[in-house]
Every structure is written in structure tokens, then in C-alpha cells.
Design a protein around this motif. Sequence first.
Motif, PDB file in Angstrom:
ATOM      1  N   ARG A  85       0.814  -1.221   0.000  1.00 21.06           N
ATOM      2  CA  ARG A  85       0.000   0.000   0.000  1.00 21.06           C
ATOM      3  C   ARG A  85       0.848   1.272   0.000  1.00 21.06           C
ATOM      4  O   ARG A  85       0.318   2.381  -0.097  1.00 21.06           O
ATOM      5  N   GLU A  86       2.160   1.128   0.085  1.00 27.94           N
ATOM      6  CA  GLU A  86       3.054   2.285   0.115  1.00 27.94           C
ATOM      7  C   GLU A  86       2.886   3.092  -1.173  1.00 27.94           C
ATOM      8  O   GLU A  86       3.020   2.553  -2.271  1.00 27.94           O
ATOM      9  N   PRO A  87       2.568   4.400  -1.056  1.00 24.93           N
ATOM     10  CA  PRO A  87       2.418   5.212  -2.267  1.00 24.93           C
ATOM     11  C   PRO A  87       3.767   5.422  -2.949  1.00 24.93           C
ATOM     12  O   PRO A  87       4.790   5.553  -2.290  1.00 24.93           O
ATOM     13  N   ILE A  88       3.751   5.437  -4.272  1.00 26.59           N
ATOM     14  CA  ILE A  88       4.995   5.650  -5.002  1.00 26.59           C
ATOM     15  C   ILE A  88       5.015   7.060  -5.593  1.00 26.59           C
ATOM     16  O   ILE A  88       3.974   7.625  -5.921  1.00 26.59           O
ATOM     17  N   TYR A  89       6.205   7.598  -5.709  1.00 27.50           N
ATOM     18  CA  TYR A  89       6.379   8.939  -6.236  1.00 27.50           C
ATOM     19  C   TYR A  89       7.030   8.942  -7.606  1.00 27.50           C
ATOM     20  O   TYR A  89       6.902   9.900  -8.357  1.00 27.50           O
ATOM     21  N   ASP A  90       7.735   7.854  -7.923  1.00 26.86           N
ATOM     22  CA  ASP A  90       8.447   7.826  -9.188  1.00 26.86           C
ATOM     23  C   ASP A  90       8.892   6.400  -9.482  1.00 26.86           C
ATOM     24  O   ASP A  90       8.902   5.542  -8.595  1.00 26.86           O
ATOM     25  N   LEU A  91       9.250   6.160 -10.728  1.00 23.59           N
ATOM     26  CA  LEU A  91       9.835   4.888 -11.164  1.00 23.59           C
ATOM     27  C   LEU A  91      11.095   5.201 -11.941  1.00 23.59           C
ATOM     28  O   LEU A  91      11.152   6.183 -12.670  1.00 23.59           O
ATOM     29  N   ASN A  92      12.084   4.338 -11.776  1.00 22.76           N
ATOM     30  CA  ASN A  92      13.304   4.458 -12.556  1.00 22.76           C
ATOM     31  C   ASN A  92      13.641   3.082 -13.099  1.00 22.76           C
ATOM     32  O   ASN A  92      13.842   2.144 -12.330  1.00 22.76           O
ATOM     33  N   PHE A  93      13.666   2.961 -14.419  1.00 20.92           N
ATOM     34  CA  PHE A  93      14.011   1.691 -15.047  1.00 20.92           C
ATOM     35  C   PHE A  93      15.512   1.660 -15.292  1.00 20.92           C
ATOM     36  O   PHE A  93      16.083   2.618 -15.797  1.00 20.92           O
ATOM     37  N   VAL A  94      16.133   0.543 -14.916  1.00 23.84           N
ATOM     38  CA  VAL A  94      17.579   0.371 -15.061  1.00 23.84           C
ATOM     39  C   VAL A  94      17.802  -0.816 -15.999  1.00 23.84           C
ATOM     40  O   VAL A  94      17.974  -1.956 -15.562  1.00 23.84           O
ATOM     41  N   PRO A  95      17.780  -0.561 -17.317  1.00 27.83           N
ATOM     42  CA  PRO A  95      17.855  -1.656 -18.292  1.00 27.83           C
ATOM     43  C   PRO A  95      19.103  -2.533 -18.165  1.00 27.83           C
ATOM     44  O   PRO A  95      19.025  -3.740 -18.358  1.00 27.83           O
ATOM     45  N   LYS A  96      20.252  -1.930 -17.846  1.00 30.59           N
ATOM     46  CA  LYS A  96      21.481  -2.722 -17.753  1.00 30.59           C
ATOM     47  C   LYS A  96      21.381  -3.814 -16.691  1.00 30.59           C
ATOM     48  O   LYS A  96      21.987  -4.862 -16.816  1.00 30.59           O
ATOM     49  N   ARG A  97      20.629  -3.543 -15.635  1.00 31.19           N
ATOM     50  CA  ARG A  97      20.462  -4.528 -14.557  1.00 31.19           C
ATOM     51  C   ARG A  97      19.113  -5.231 -14.634  1.00 31.19           C
ATOM     52  O   ARG A  97      18.828  -6.115 -13.837  1.00 31.19           O
ATOM     53  N   GLY A  98      18.272  -4.821 -15.563  1.00 28.94           N
ATOM     54  CA  GLY A  98      16.945  -5.411 -15.670  1.00 28.94           C
ATOM     55  C   GLY A  98      16.120  -5.150 -14.423  1.00 28.94           C
ATOM     56  O   GLY A  98      15.355  -6.000 -13.991  1.00 28.94           O
ATOM     57  N   GLN A  99      16.275  -3.956 -13.844  1.00 30.43           N
ATOM     58  CA  GLN A  99      15.590  -3.632 -12.594  1.00 30.43           C
ATOM     59  C   GLN A  99      14.686  -2.419 -12.732  1.00 30.43           C
ATOM     60  O   GLN A  99      14.868  -1.587 -13.615  1.00 30.43           O
ATOM     61  N   VAL A 100      13.744  -2.371 -11.823  1.00 29.30           N
ATOM     62  CA  VAL A 100      12.863  -1.226 -11.679  1.00 29.30           C
ATOM     63  C   VAL A 100      13.062  -0.705 -10.264  1.00 29.30           C
ATOM     64  O   VAL A 100      12.910  -1.440  -9.290  1.00 29.30           O
ATOM     65  N   GLU A 101      13.428   0.576 -10.176  1.00 27.09           N
ATOM     66  CA  GLU A 101      13.532   1.227  -8.869  1.00 27.09           C
ATOM     67  C   GLU A 101      12.202   1.910  -8.592  1.00 27.09           C
ATOM     68  O   GLU A 101      11.753   2.753  -9.375  1.00 27.09           O
ATOM     69  N   VAL A 102      11.580   1.526  -7.500  1.00 24.78           N
ATOM     70  CA  VAL A 102      10.298   2.087  -7.091  1.00 24.78           C
ATOM     71  C   VAL A 102      10.594   3.116  -6.001  1.00 24.78           C
ATOM     72  O   VAL A 102      11.077   2.762  -4.929  1.00 24.78           O
ATOM     73  N   VAL A 103      10.318   4.374  -6.282  1.00 20.50           N
ATOM     74  CA  VAL A 103      10.622   5.453  -5.356  1.00 20.50           C
ATOM     75  C   VAL A 103       9.420   5.685  -4.446  1.00 20.50           C
ATOM     76  O   VAL A 103       8.340   6.030  -4.921  1.00 20.50           O
ATOM     77  N   VAL A 104       9.634   5.485  -3.143  1.00 18.09           N
ATOM     78  CA  VAL A 104       8.518   5.606  -2.202  1.00 18.09           C
ATOM     79  C   VAL A 104       8.600   6.831  -1.313  1.00 18.09           C
ATOM     80  O   VAL A 104       7.701   7.070  -0.522  1.00 18.09           O
ATOM     81  N   GLY A 105       9.654   7.600  -1.414  1.00 16.21           N
ATOM     82  CA  GLY A 105       9.755   8.813  -0.626  1.00 16.21           C
ATOM     83  C   GLY A 105      10.135   9.979  -1.506  1.00 16.21           C
ATOM     84  O   GLY A 105      10.797   9.805  -2.523  1.00 16.21           O
ATOM     85  N   GLU A 106       9.703  11.141  -1.139  1.00 12.52           N
ATOM     86  CA  GLU A 106      10.047  12.307  -1.917  1.00 12.52           C
ATOM     87  C   GLU A 106      11.497  12.690  -1.634  1.00 12.52           C
ATOM     88  O   GLU A 106      12.010  12.472  -0.548  1.00 12.52           O
TER      89      GLU A 106
END
Length: 107
Positions: A85-106
Motif C-alpha cells: 500500500r506504500e504510495p509511489i512517487y516515481d519509477l526508474n528503469f535500469v535496463p542494464k540490470r533489468g531492474q525497476v527502482e520504485v521510489v517511495v519517498g520524496e
Amino acid sequence: MLNVFDIVKLTKIDHKEVDNNQMVITDGNGKPNAILTELLNDVISNLRIFVDMASVYSVDDLLRELAEHTPLPEDVLEEYEKVLREPIYDLNFVPKRGQVEVVVGEG
């Protein structure tokens, strides 16, 4: 506002559902949050084994499925609910690592 569940439900990498090691939770400055990331990785591992995400549309649906199909205790499900339920503020895709960074704090 989207929450972590929405990102887990909607995000695909190369047209496949994300694996547990492909999502990292960070704060607004990009610093990884190891505790929330580990908890989310555990959630994703369990849901990939026990839940058909095509039939799950909310955090409540997911928790109900996990409660019915896993031996997870109530306190673990409560922790799962908190991270989902944590609200997200942004997403960052990191193709080289095949990862998605989910930003939960401003930042």
C-alpha cells in the motif's frame, strides 16, 4: 496515486512478470531501502508461486489469495500489506540490470 501493488501488477520486463530480484525500493534521493526491498522481494516470490496475478486486482485480493494458499501467519501478511500500500512517487528503469527502482519517498 499509485502504490507498490500497482507497480507489481502492471510492470513487465521483456513482456514477462518481474522476478523478485528485479524490483528495488528507494527513497527520493535514490538510496535503496534494504528492509522494504527485502519485504517486497518476499511478497513477489510468494505471489509468483501461489497466486494468479491475472485474477488479482487489489491489495485486498492479493492478501486474501495469499492467506488462502500459503501458510503465512497474519503478522507477515500485515507487513506485506504495508509495503504493497506504500504510495509511489516515481519509477526508474535500469535496463542494464533489468531492474525497476520504485521510489517511495520524496527527495
